[in-house]
Design an enzyme around this catalytic site. Structure first.
Site, short mmCIF file in Angstrom:
data_model
loop_
_atom_site.label_atom_id
_atom_site.label_comp_id
_atom_site.label_asym_id
_atom_site.label_seq_id
_atom_site.Cartn_x
_atom_site.Cartn_y
_atom_site.Cartn_z
N GLY A 11 0.83 -1.21 0.00
CA GLY A 11 0.00 0.00 0.00
C GLY A 11 0.86 1.26 0.00
O GLY A 11 1.95 1.26 0.57
N GLY A 117 6.32 -2.89 3.31
CA GLY A 117 5.96 -3.36 4.64
C GLY A 117 6.40 -4.80 4.90
O GLY A 117 7.29 -5.31 4.20
N ASP A 142 0.59 1.68 9.33
CA ASP A 142 0.06 0.99 10.53
C ASP A 142 1.07 0.93 11.67
O ASP A 142 0.70 0.61 12.79
CB ASP A 142 -0.36 -0.44 10.17
CG ASP A 142 -1.56 -0.48 9.24
OD1 ASP A 142 -2.17 0.57 9.03
OD2 ASP A 142 -1.87 -1.57 8.73
N ARG A 282 -23.91 8.61 14.46
CA ARG A 282 -23.46 8.80 13.09
C ARG A 282 -22.06 8.21 12.99
O ARG A 282 -21.36 8.07 13.99
CB ARG A 282 -23.38 10.30 12.72
CG ARG A 282 -24.71 11.00 12.65
CD ARG A 282 -25.53 10.54 11.45
NE ARG A 282 -26.72 11.34 11.28
CZ ARG A 282 -27.90 11.11 11.89
NH1 ARG A 282 -28.01 10.10 12.74
NH2 ARG A 282 -28.94 11.90 11.66
N ILE A 289 -8.05 8.09 2.88
CA ILE A 289 -7.67 9.50 3.11
C ILE A 289 -6.43 9.53 4.00
O ILE A 289 -5.57 10.39 3.87
CB ILE A 289 -8.85 10.27 3.75
CG1 ILE A 289 -9.96 10.42 2.71
CG2 ILE A 289 -8.42 11.63 4.29
CD1 ILE A 289 -11.28 10.95 3.25
N GLN A 290 -6.33 8.52 4.90
CA GLN A 290 -5.18 8.46 5.82
C GLN A 290 -3.87 8.15 5.10
O GLN A 290 -2.79 8.32 5.65
CB GLN A 290 -5.40 7.36 6.87
CG GLN A 290 -6.47 7.70 7.85
CD GLN A 290 -7.10 6.46 8.47
OE1 GLN A 290 -6.82 6.15 9.61
NE2 GLN A 290 -7.93 5.77 7.72
N ARG A 291 -3.96 7.65 3.88
CA ARG A 291 -2.73 7.29 3.15
C ARG A 291 -2.35 8.33 2.11
O ARG A 291 -1.29 8.23 1.49
CB ARG A 291 -2.92 5.94 2.47
CG ARG A 291 -2.98 4.79 3.42
CD ARG A 291 -2.38 3.52 2.89
NE ARG A 291 -2.64 3.20 1.53
CZ ARG A 291 -3.10 2.03 1.11
NH1 ARG A 291 -3.40 1.08 1.98
NH2 ARG A 291 -3.25 1.77 -0.16
O1 F6P Z 1 -1.37 -1.86 5.68
C1 F6P Z 1 -1.75 -0.59 5.44
C2 F6P Z 1 -3.23 -0.51 5.14
O2 F6P Z 1 -3.52 0.85 4.94
C3 F6P Z 1 -4.14 -1.15 6.18
O3 F6P Z 1 -4.32 -0.35 7.31
C4 F6P Z 1 -5.37 -1.40 5.35
O4 F6P Z 1 -6.15 -2.44 5.89
C5 F6P Z 1 -4.81 -1.80 4.05
O5 F6P Z 1 -3.54 -1.18 3.94
C6 F6P Z 1 -5.70 -1.43 2.89
O6 F6P Z 1 -5.03 -1.67 1.71
P1 F6P Z 1 -5.63 -1.52 0.25
O7 F6P Z 1 -4.88 -0.40 -0.38
O8 F6P Z 1 -5.34 -2.80 -0.41
O9 F6P Z 1 -7.10 -1.24 0.33
#
Ligand code: F6P
Length: 364
Positions: A11, A117, A142, A282, A289-291
């Site tokens: 990822g 990773g 993570d 809610r 968005i976190q990535r």
């Molecule tokens: O390992 C990092 C991560 O962002 C996880 O927290 C999450 O479950 C996963 O990758 C999601 O990956 P993908 O890009 O395949 O949806």
């Protein structure tokens, strides 16, 4: 001319481009090195025709604050499990690692830097055992690798999740609602835990501590007096109730080996309804968005240190090692140590004690 191939695998993660830039800039101080990038992890080498990108100072100029990776990435397939269709039209996998190593030799690649990773570093170790000169750079939002104090991209993800908590607080308080924020974290709850502490959430549910829904409801109710009040819950995507499994979604993407987690917040809404909650709820799911987006300064600095160190390990010929941060030093560790043990939240950790100290409930 000596040649280093760089790959970004798994990822994406804020800071990948800062690592690539640092490798190239450090290499430019040496007279005879060329850096090339394989497109989409090792796919660029395994594809016919080959897809690589020349990584020179011009290419990497100004990319340190860009999210994503300029050489793309994938978390599907790889040299040991390359997906192919069998004669019945079903997908199966083949091992193309030997072929890939031969191709790298033919391309004049002297060393490989694999930024990825735990899964990607397992591939690095297997390639190293087959004789490839390879260095690893840890990457995960993570923060679930035990061989390094922390990884770049993680603090950016925590900041994004914390910003989301801050925003939810004002709307939750205005409407007297329970708000559930779903953060990433499949096996490790670090992002959720840090965002809960930084954002002042009341409840944090993480994969390491299965929750008791009645205790979650009890904590919510404590926060309301005659229906006035609000509660913020941060739940990691991999969290689950006691005796239950995490919420998953079917994924038909070819070669995708991960379990696709999805629906932790929705499931919690249903569980709370069944437990008899009286307050409005809610949910908000942060997801990728976190990535995305700009890495915060801390992650750019760490990524730069990792990139410089990775190239210096190549110069030293210290192959089979992954770059690691052990405060205050940037060191390296053998792949086999790097992948042997994941880094999870433990109940007796100081951060957990602090979180409980400020009244955060883990539903246990
Ligand atoms: O390992 C990092 C991560 O962002 C996880 O927290 C999450 O479950 C996963 O990758 C999601 O990956 P993908 O890009 O395949 O949806």
């Amino acid at each position: 001319m000596k040649r280093v191939l760089v790959a970004t695998a798994g990822g994406d993660c804020p800071g990948l481009n800062a690592v690539i830039r640092a490798i190239v800039k450090r290499a430019s101080h040496e007279s005879d090195w060329e850096i090339i990038g394989s497109i989409q992890a090792f796919n660029g080498i395994l594809w016919e025709p080959t897809e690589i990108k020349i990584l020179d100072e011009e290419t990497v100029s100004g990319i340190h604050f860009q999210g994503g990776t300029i050489i793309e990435t994938t978390n599907k397939g790889g040299p040991f499990a390359w997906p192919i269709k069998d004669k019945n039209g079903k997908y199966t996998t083949v091992d193309r690692s030997e072929e890939m190593i031969r191709k790298l030799m033919y391309m004049g690649v002297d060393a490989v830097i694999n930024i990825g990773g735990d899964g990607s570093q397992q591939i690095s170790q297997a390639l190293y055992e087959k004789g490839l000169n390879i260095i690893g750079v840890p990457k995960t939002i993570d923060n679930d690798l035990s061989a390094t104090d922390t990884t770049f991209g993680y603090q950016t993800a925590v900041q994004i999740a914390t910003d989301a908590v801050d925003k939810l607080v004002t709307t939750a308080a205005s409407h007297n609602r329970v708000f559930i924020l779903e953060a990433m974290g499949r096996d490790a709850g670090w992002i959720a835990l840090n965002a809960a502490v930084a954002g002042g959430a009341e409840i944090c549910l993480i994969p390491e501590i299965p929750y008791d829904i009645d205790k979650v409801l009890e904590k919510i109710n404590e926060r309301f007096v005659r229906d006035r009040g609000f509660t913020i819950i941060v739940i990691a995507e991999g969290a689950k109730a006691i005796g239950k499994d995490s919420s998953k979604e079917k994924n038909d993407e070819v070669g995708y080996a991960n379990v696709k987690l999805s629906g932790a917040a929705s499931r919690l809404v249903e569980e709370l309804k069944q437990a008899g909650i009286k307050h409005d709820m809610r949910k908000a799911v942060l997801g990728h968005i976190q990535r995305g987006g700009v890495p915060i300064a801390y992650d750019r600095v760490l990524a730069t240190q990792f990139g410089v160190k990775a190239f210096e390990l190549v110069l030293e010929g210290k192959f089979g090692e992954m770059v690691s941060y052990r405060h205050p030093n940037i060191i390296s560790v053998p792949f086999k140590d790097a992948i042997s043990k994941p880094h999870f939240v433990t109940k007796d950790s100081d951060l957990m004690k602090s979180a409980r100290g400020v009244g955060i409930s883990f539903g246990d």
